[in-house]
Structures are given as C-alpha cells and as structure tokens.
Design a protein around this motif. Structure first.
Motif, PDB file in Angstrom:
ATOM      1  N   HIS A 168       0.815  -1.216   0.000  1.00  0.00           N
ATOM      2  CA  HIS A 168       0.000   0.000   0.000  1.00  0.00           C
ATOM      3  C   HIS A 168       0.856   1.278   0.000  1.00  0.00           C
ATOM      4  O   HIS A 168       0.341   2.368   0.230  1.00  0.00           O
ATOM      5  CB  HIS A 168      -0.933  -0.007   1.209  1.00  0.00           C
ATOM      6  CG  HIS A 168      -1.931  -1.121   1.179  1.00  0.00           C
ATOM      7  ND1 HIS A 168      -3.022  -1.117   0.339  1.00  0.00           N
ATOM      8  CD2 HIS A 168      -1.986  -2.294   1.867  1.00  0.00           C
ATOM      9  CE1 HIS A 168      -3.724  -2.226   0.522  1.00  0.00           C
ATOM     10  NE2 HIS A 168      -3.113  -2.961   1.439  1.00  0.00           N
ATOM     11  N   HIS A 169       2.164   1.105  -0.275  1.00  0.00           N
ATOM     12  CA  HIS A 169       3.094   2.240  -0.374  1.00  0.00           C
ATOM     13  C   HIS A 169       3.100   3.101   0.885  1.00  0.00           C
ATOM     14  O   HIS A 169       3.098   4.334   0.806  1.00  0.00           O
ATOM     15  CB  HIS A 169       2.771   3.094  -1.607  1.00  0.00           C
ATOM     16  CG  HIS A 169       2.640   2.305  -2.863  1.00  0.00           C
ATOM     17  ND1 HIS A 169       3.626   1.448  -3.326  1.00  0.00           N
ATOM     18  CD2 HIS A 169       1.624   2.216  -3.764  1.00  0.00           C
ATOM     19  CE1 HIS A 169       3.228   0.876  -4.448  1.00  0.00           C
ATOM     20  NE2 HIS A 169       2.017   1.323  -4.732  1.00  0.00           N
ATOM     21  N   LEU A 170       3.101   2.459   2.039  1.00  0.00           N
ATOM     22  CA  LEU A 170       3.178   3.162   3.315  1.00  0.00           C
ATOM     23  C   LEU A 170       4.635   3.139   3.771  1.00  0.00           C
ATOM     24  O   LEU A 170       5.181   2.081   4.074  1.00  0.00           O
ATOM     25  CB  LEU A 170       2.266   2.496   4.356  1.00  0.00           C
ATOM     26  CG  LEU A 170       0.773   2.505   4.009  1.00  0.00           C
ATOM     27  CD1 LEU A 170      -0.031   1.771   5.081  1.00  0.00           C
ATOM     28  CD2 LEU A 170       0.253   3.924   3.851  1.00  0.00           C
ATOM     29  N   ASP A 171       5.265   4.296   3.788  1.00  0.00           N
ATOM     30  CA  ASP A 171       6.688   4.422   4.074  1.00  0.00           C
ATOM     31  C   ASP A 171       6.944   4.272   5.568  1.00  0.00           C
ATOM     32  O   ASP A 171       6.659   5.155   6.364  1.00  0.00           O
ATOM     33  CB  ASP A 171       7.174   5.796   3.595  1.00  0.00           C
ATOM     34  CG  ASP A 171       8.675   5.965   3.725  1.00  0.00           C
ATOM     35  OD1 ASP A 171       9.326   5.106   4.350  1.00  0.00           O
ATOM     36  OD2 ASP A 171       9.197   6.961   3.199  1.00  0.00           O
ATOM     37  N   PHE A 172       7.519   3.126   5.951  1.00  0.00           N
ATOM     38  CA  PHE A 172       7.770   2.844   7.362  1.00  0.00           C
ATOM     39  C   PHE A 172       9.196   3.174   7.779  1.00  0.00           C
ATOM     40  O   PHE A 172       9.556   3.005   8.948  1.00  0.00           O
ATOM     41  CB  PHE A 172       7.495   1.363   7.676  1.00  0.00           C
ATOM     42  CG  PHE A 172       8.295   0.399   6.845  1.00  0.00           C
ATOM     43  CD1 PHE A 172       9.585   0.057   7.201  1.00  0.00           C
ATOM     44  CD2 PHE A 172       7.764  -0.152   5.695  1.00  0.00           C
ATOM     45  CE1 PHE A 172      10.335  -0.823   6.441  1.00  0.00           C
ATOM     46  CE2 PHE A 172       8.498  -1.045   4.925  1.00  0.00           C
ATOM     47  CZ  PHE A 172       9.785  -1.380   5.294  1.00  0.00           C
ATOM     48  N   CYS A 173      10.036   3.609   6.832  1.00  0.00           N
ATOM     49  CA  CYS A 173      11.425   3.905   7.200  1.00  0.00           C
ATOM     50  C   CYS A 173      11.630   5.402   7.405  1.00  0.00           C
ATOM     51  O   CYS A 173      11.711   5.879   8.535  1.00  0.00           O
ATOM     52  CB  CYS A 173      12.400   3.323   6.181  1.00  0.00           C
ATOM     53  SG  CYS A 173      12.085   3.778   4.472  1.00  0.00           S
ATOM     54  N   ALA A 179      -1.143   7.430   8.514  1.00  0.00           N
ATOM     55  CA  ALA A 179      -0.655   7.058   7.186  1.00  0.00           C
ATOM     56  C   ALA A 179      -1.811   6.635   6.281  1.00  0.00           C
ATOM     57  O   ALA A 179      -1.850   6.991   5.092  1.00  0.00           O
ATOM     58  CB  ALA A 179       0.368   5.932   7.304  1.00  0.00           C
ATOM     59  N   CYS A 180      -2.749   5.875   6.825  1.00  0.00           N
ATOM     60  CA  CYS A 180      -3.909   5.444   6.044  1.00  0.00           C
ATOM     61  C   CYS A 180      -4.751   6.642   5.630  1.00  0.00           C
ATOM     62  O   CYS A 180      -5.244   6.709   4.498  1.00  0.00           O
ATOM     63  CB  CYS A 180      -4.770   4.464   6.847  1.00  0.00           C
ATOM     64  SG  CYS A 180      -4.060   2.820   6.993  1.00  0.00           S
ATOM     65  N   ASN A 181      -4.908   7.587   6.536  1.00  0.00           N
ATOM     66  CA  ASN A 181      -5.685   8.785   6.239  1.00  0.00           C
ATOM     67  C   ASN A 181      -5.053   9.578   5.100  1.00  0.00           C
ATOM     68  O   ASN A 181      -5.754  10.070   4.201  1.00  0.00           O
ATOM     69  CB  ASN A 181      -5.796   9.661   7.491  1.00  0.00           C
ATOM     70  CG  ASN A 181      -6.684  10.865   7.270  1.00  0.00           C
ATOM     71  OD1 ASN A 181      -7.842  10.744   6.871  1.00  0.00           O
ATOM     72  ND2 ASN A 181      -6.150  12.054   7.519  1.00  0.00           N
ATOM     73  N   GLU A 182      -3.727   9.681   5.110  1.00  0.00           N
ATOM     74  CA  GLU A 182      -3.018  10.400   4.049  1.00  0.00           C
ATOM     75  C   GLU A 182      -3.214   9.733   2.688  1.00  0.00           C
ATOM     76  O   GLU A 182      -3.310  10.401   1.664  1.00  0.00           O
ATOM     77  CB  GLU A 182      -1.520  10.470   4.365  1.00  0.00           C
ATOM     78  CG  GLU A 182      -1.176  11.425   5.493  1.00  0.00           C
ATOM     79  CD  GLU A 182       0.303  11.432   5.786  1.00  0.00           C
ATOM     80  OE1 GLU A 182       1.088  10.932   4.945  1.00  0.00           O
ATOM     81  OE2 GLU A 182       0.694  11.937   6.864  1.00  0.00           O
ATOM     82  N   LYS A 183      -3.261   8.408   2.686  1.00  0.00           N
ATOM     83  CA  LYS A 183      -3.381   7.650   1.439  1.00  0.00           C
ATOM     84  C   LYS A 183      -4.834   7.359   1.058  1.00  0.00           C
ATOM     85  O   LYS A 183      -5.100   6.784  -0.002  1.00  0.00           O
ATOM     86  CB  LYS A 183      -2.631   6.315   1.563  1.00  0.00           C
ATOM     87  CG  LYS A 183      -1.127   6.457   1.643  1.00  0.00           C
ATOM     88  CD  LYS A 183      -0.515   6.751   0.293  1.00  0.00           C
ATOM     89  CE  LYS A 183       1.001   6.696   0.350  1.00  0.00           C
ATOM     90  NZ  LYS A 183       1.606   6.971  -0.968  1.00  0.00           N
ATOM     91  N   GLY A 184      -5.778   7.720   1.931  1.00  0.00           N
ATOM     92  CA  GLY A 184      -7.181   7.421   1.662  1.00  0.00           C
ATOM     93  C   GLY A 184      -7.495   5.944   1.760  1.00  0.00           C
ATOM     94  O   GLY A 184      -8.350   5.421   1.041  1.00  0.00           O
TER      95      GLY A 184
END
Length: 238
Positions: A26-31, A41-46
């Motif tokens: 889901h392209h969530l940058d964890f680094c 992060a989910c809110n930013e990506k919808g």
C-alpha cells in the motif's frame, strides 16, 4: 489489533517484520516516514484502517512465522546483519540493474523515453549509495562499535559532541534522498509495471528495481529506527 492503528509504522515493523509486505503493498513508508501512526498514514493515502488491520493480522501471525529478534540485538549484531544482508546486496545488485536499464534504453528508449530518466536517476543512486555505505562502514559503524566496547572497559573516554549525532544527521538526510529518488522511479514506471510487449530484459530490470526499493526500505528502517537510536543511547552512558 485496534491498538495497532495508533502505533507508528516504524514500531509495527520493529515488532514484526512480517508487516513489511503489507505496508509495501500500500506504499506506506515505514522507514523515512516511520514516525506516523498507521491511522495517520492510512488517512493520508485514503486507505481503510480496518482493512489494513485485517491484512496485518494475517501477516503478523507470529506462531506461524519466524521473526528475527532485531530489538534484542546489540549494536554490533545489528551492524553485522546490515552489512551481510543489505550492504552486500546493494553492492552486488547495483551494477547489474544499471546494466539492464542501459540495455532497455539502448533498444527501447525511443518508445519508452521515461526509461532514459530512470537510467539517469539510478546512475545517481548508485553513486550516492556507494559513497553513503563508505561513510557508514568507514566512519559511523566503527564509532558505534567502539562506543559499545568502551562501555565495557575502565576507564572510559567520553566521546566529543556530535561524535554520533553528526554523521547520523547526514546519513538520515541521505536515506531520505535515496528514498525520494526511488519513489520517482516507481512513479515513472507505473509501480514497476512492464509494457505488454516488453522484452525479458525490460521485465527483469523493473523487477530488480522493485526488489531494490523494498530492500532499501528494510535497510533504512533498521538504521533509522533501531541502530541509530541505539547508538545515541550509548553516548548517554558516558
């Protein structure tokens, strides 16, 4: 699992690396952006937090999967893991990836001009990562290991100001830049999607680039969120 929504992406991955494929998907940058909570992060990506939590629940079944004890490793053990599993991979893979991109550009650059830009970006990544790893291996990593050894000895020599924080600040900025460059490649290639009539080399180099970015995320996570804070904590013990 509800509490997981309020945990940072970095802590989720630190507690269980099996979460990495879900976050990558889901392209969530964890680094580089690991200080955001999953909910943020989910809110930013919808994205739906509930759906992500379900996916993570399936991926983080520790009874069925082996989890390396990164949080229990000392600094020297973390450094050894990073050198063996990440630095070695980066050094070995970059020349081949660049060669494959160059072949694609030579044969198909007129039809897919975005690959010319990909070649330019990855050339820069190769140069920057080479210098970056030299700084880590020649400066920061030896300093961290020296501190860890010093603590066990008497008398101990207090490190000067910025002994760890100065190189860490530089390296973290370089991590951010490398991540930005690879994100640009991912965008240019439509998430590493090969054209329908792509040749084998084209498909291979896109798969290699995807793997390279995924490895970098894990690599940076171990340094930014585990090794560097551990090193900063060592300084406070003097």
């Amino acid at each position: 699992m509800i509490n997981l929504a309020n945990q940072t992406l970095a802590s989720i991955v630190t507690l269980n690396h099996q979460a990495v494929p879900v976050l990558e998907k889901h392209h969530l940058d964890f680094c580089c952006k690991g200080k955001r909570t999953l909910a943020e992060a989910c809110n930013e990506k919808g994205l739906s937090v509930e759906d992500l939590l379900k996916e993570l629940e399936g991926a983080t079944d520790t009874e069925k999967k082996i989890q390396l004890p990164f949080t229990e490793m000392n600094a020297e053990q973390l450094i050894s893991y990073i050198l063996i599993h990440h630095h070695f991979y980066v050094k070995q893979s970059m020349p081949g990836i660049l060669s494959h991109i160059e072949k694609v550009v030579a044969k198909h650059g007129d039809r897919f001009p975005y690959m010319i830009k990909v070649f330019e970006i990855f050339t820069a990544i190769k140069e920057e990562m080479t210098l970056h790893m030299q700084k880590e291996e020649g400066v920061l990593f030896p300093r961290i290991k020296d501190l860890e050894h010093q603590i066990k000895k008497e008398p101990i020599t207090k490190p000067g100001a910025g002994y760890i924080s100065a190189p860490v600040n530089v390296l973290e900025m370089e991590h951010d830049h490398a991540g930005t460059l690879l994100y640009e490649i991912r965008t240019l290639t439509g998430n590493y999607t090969a054209p329908e009539d792509a040749c084998t080399t084209f498909k291979v180099c896109l798969a290699e680039l995807k793997e390279f970015e995924e490895d970098l995320h894990k690599h940076v996570h171990l340094e930014n969120n585990l090794l560097f804070p551990l090193a900063e904590n060592l300084v406070t013990q003097f």
